[in-house]
Design an enzyme around this catalytic site. Structure first.
Site: not given
Ligand code: F6R
Length: 247
Positions: A71, A140, A142, A147
Site C-alpha cells: 500500500d 481493527n 485490517h 479496512e
Molecule cells: C502496512 C500495512 C498495514 C499494517 C498494519 C499494522 O503496509 O499494510 O496493514 O501492516 O496497519 O501496522 P503496525 O505494524 O504499524 O502495527
C-alpha cells in the site's frame, strides 16, 4: 470454505523478527528471483533489520529478488518521509543489494488513480504472482489498507482510512491532521493469490484483532479473517498478541 491457518506463537517480538527473516531468506534461497510481498509499519521493522544483518554477513543476496508492496498513502511522493517507498528505502532497500527497478510500489501521486491500480494488478500478474507475502494486521483487523467492510473479492484501489487507523498511524506524524485520509491498497483478492502468506503480530494491542481474525466470524467486518481461506497462511505472533486466544 475456511482453510487452515498455521499458528506459530513465540516468546517475543525479537523471535517474530528472527523467524520471519528466516522464512524470507529460505524463500530467496529456494528461488533467487523470488517475488516477495512486503509490508510497512512498526511490526516488520525488526524483520527488515534482521534481513539487513543477514545480508551483511553475506548469507543472502537480494540481487535478483523482486518485490511488491501492499500500500501507499495517497498524495505522498516517494521522497516524502512518511511515504511507504521512503520507509522501504530506509529500512531495507538502501542496505541490501536489491535493484531499484525490481521494487514495485504504488505511486501515491498518480494523476489517474484508477489506471495506477489497474496497472499494479497487471504488473503483479506479469511477475508471475507473489511467492511469499509478509503482512501485518491493524488493531481493527485490517490487512494492507483493506479496512473493515472490504470484501473478499476486492482488488487494488484507493480507499478512505478509518478514524481508528488514522489515530493508530498518527504516532508517526507530527499531528493527527497530517495523516493522509486516503491510501492506495492492494485488495484482499490480490493478497489471497500469493502462494504463501506470513502475517506478523506483536504486542497486546494486537490481541483483539488476532482473536477476531482466527476465532471470530469470517467476513468483511474483520478483513484478516478472510486469510483462513488461504491454503498456506501462517500467523507468526508473540505471546502478547496471542493473549486472547483460548488454548
Ligand atoms: C502496512 C500495512 C498495514 C499494517 C498494519 C499494522 O503496509 O499494510 O496493514 O501492516 O496497519 O501496522 P503496525 O505494524 O504499524 O502495527
Amino acid at each position: 470454505m475456511s482453510g487452515y491457518i498455521h499458528l506459530q506463537i513465540v516468546e517475543n517480538a525479537e523471535d517474530v523478527a528472527r523467524i520471519a527473516a528466516q522464512n524470507l531468506c529460505a524463500q530467496i534461497r529456494e528461488r533467487s528471483d523470488a517475488v516477495l510481498g512486503l509490508a510497512t509499519g512498526s511490526t516488520p521493522e525488526a524483520t527488515y533489520a534482521e534481513l539487513v544483518r543477514v545480508h551483511r554477513e553475506r548469507r543472502v543476496s537480494f540481487s535478483r529478488v523482486r518485490s511488491v508492496n501492499l500500500d501507499e498513502y495517497q498524495g505522498l511522493d516517494g521522497a516524502h518521509e512518511h511515504s511507504y517507498r521512503y520507509y522501504m528505502q530506509r529500512h531495507l532497500f538502501d542496505h541490501v543489494d536489491m535493484r531499484s527497478w525490481n521494487a514495485l510500489l504504488l505511486d501515491g501521486t498518480a494523476v489517474d488513480g484508477e489506471a495506477e491500480c489497474r496497472a499494479y494488478e497487471e504488473r503483479i500478474r506479469a511477475l508471475g504472482g507473489v511467492d511469499l507475502w509478509l503482512l501485518g494486521i491493524g488493531s481493527n483487523g485490517h490487512i494492507a489498507f483493506n479496512e473493515p467492510g472490504s470484501t473478499r473479492d476486492s482488488r487494488t484501489r484507493c480507499v478512505p482510512l478509518t478514524a481508528e487507523t488514522i489515530a493508530d498511524n498518527s504516532r508517526l506524524f507530527a499531528a493527527p491532521t497530517e495523516v493522509p485520509r486516503r491510501a492506495y491498497t492492494v485488495g484482499i483478492a490480490t493478497i489471497m493469490e500469493a502462494r504463501r502468506l506470513l502475517l506478523l503480530a506483536t504486542g497486546e494491542h494486537k490481541a483483539r484483532a488476532v482473536a477476531a481474525a482466527l476465532r471470530g466470524e469470517e467476513g468483511p467486518h474483520c478483513p484478516a479473517s478472510f486469510l483462513r481461506g488461504h491454503a498456506e497462511c501462517t500467523f507468526l505472533i508473540d505471546r502478547q498478541a496471542a493473549s486472547l486466544l483460548e488454548s
